[in-house]
Enzyme design. Structure first.
Site, PDB file in Angstrom:
ATOM      1  N   LEU A  15       0.844  -1.194   0.000  1.00  0.00           N
ATOM      2  CA  LEU A  15       0.000   0.000   0.000  1.00  0.00           C
ATOM      3  C   LEU A  15       0.884   1.251   0.000  1.00  0.00           C
ATOM      4  CD1 LEU A  15      -2.528  -1.353   2.619  1.00  0.00           C
ATOM      5  CD2 LEU A  15      -2.988  -1.020   0.167  1.00  0.00           C
ATOM      6  N   HIS A  57       3.548 -10.419   9.956  1.00  0.00           N
ATOM      7  CA  HIS A  57       4.644 -10.833   9.079  1.00  0.00           C
ATOM      8  C   HIS A  57       5.276 -12.089   9.667  1.00  0.00           C
ATOM      9  CE1 HIS A  57       7.815 -10.536   6.113  1.00  0.00           C
ATOM     10  NE2 HIS A  57       8.684 -10.776   7.083  1.00  0.00           N
TER      11      HIS A  57
END
Ligand code: GRF
Length: 201
Positions: free
Chosen positions: A95, A111
């Site tokens: 993004l 993550h």
């Protein structure tokens, strides 16, 4: 008034499922899983959302479509649903800084490594675990962090370590990191941030 959460997905949605299961166990009291958005048609995460009674839409970047146009459509969907907070759960698009700036300290990502190891540009999915095995680290894990304009660069919220086994493959390691770290960390972090945002209190 709960914090309205949108979960952005791209694939299998096991992290979305962890959020759904936590909700159903009453472990997400300050957040409402209000919307699931997939940037991939047919992602299994969409079926998980449907089974859980969560509205789900596809917002796919068309071939050759400028990222800004795609993000404008995504932002319109999110504001239309009055979303307060975004969770990236296996979401495979980066993004822009402009998008992220619309939701400061309101976007979190899971993550599959202990940031700052094995993260950033090009580190996603199995590649993360392959890199950990190639390096020969003995411990890896998962990290939940706020999202800023740097891939995997925002403030760390929570981490959980997972031992690497001598016979691990990227697949067996990914599975263990999911089971022992990702699926535990993400719901807890989601509740903590949703409570902190305390929308409507
Ligand atoms: C997995 O690699 C997971 O480690 C990372 O995104 C990928 C897909 O996750 N967070 P999910 O099963 O779609 O949640």
């Amino acid at each position: 008034m709960k914090t309205r959460i949108a979960v952005l997905v791209s694939g299998g949605g096991t992290n979305l499922q962890a959020l759904i299961d936590a909700r159903d166990r009453g472990e997400l009291p300050h957040g409402e899983l209000a919307l699931v958005v997939s940037n991939k048609e047919g992602a299994y995460a969409l079926e998980r959302a449907e089974k859980a009674g969560i509205p789900a839409v596809v917002c796919q970047r068309a071939k050759g479509e400028p990222r800004g146009d795609f993000e404008a459509r995504l932002l319109a969907i999110l504001s239309g649903a009055k979303i307060d907070m975004i969770i990236l759960a296996g979401f495979m698009a980066i993004l822009s800084a402009d998008f992220v700036s619309r939701y400061p300290e309101r976007i979190i990502n899971i993550h599959p490594s202990l940031i700052p190891s094995f993260c950033g540009e090009g580190y996603y999915g199995l590649r993360v675990h392959r890199a950990a095995l190639d390096y020969g680290v003995k411990v890896t894990g998962a990290t939940v962090h706020f999202v800023n304009e740097v891939p995997d660069g925002g403030r760390i919220i929570a981490q959980k370590a997972v031992d690497i086994m001598p016979d691990d493959t990227p697949e067996t390691l990914q599975r263990r990191v999911m089971e022992q770290a990702e699926w535990i960390l993400l719901p807890r972090a989601a509740e903590a941030v949703a409570k902190e945002l305390g929308m409507g209190e």
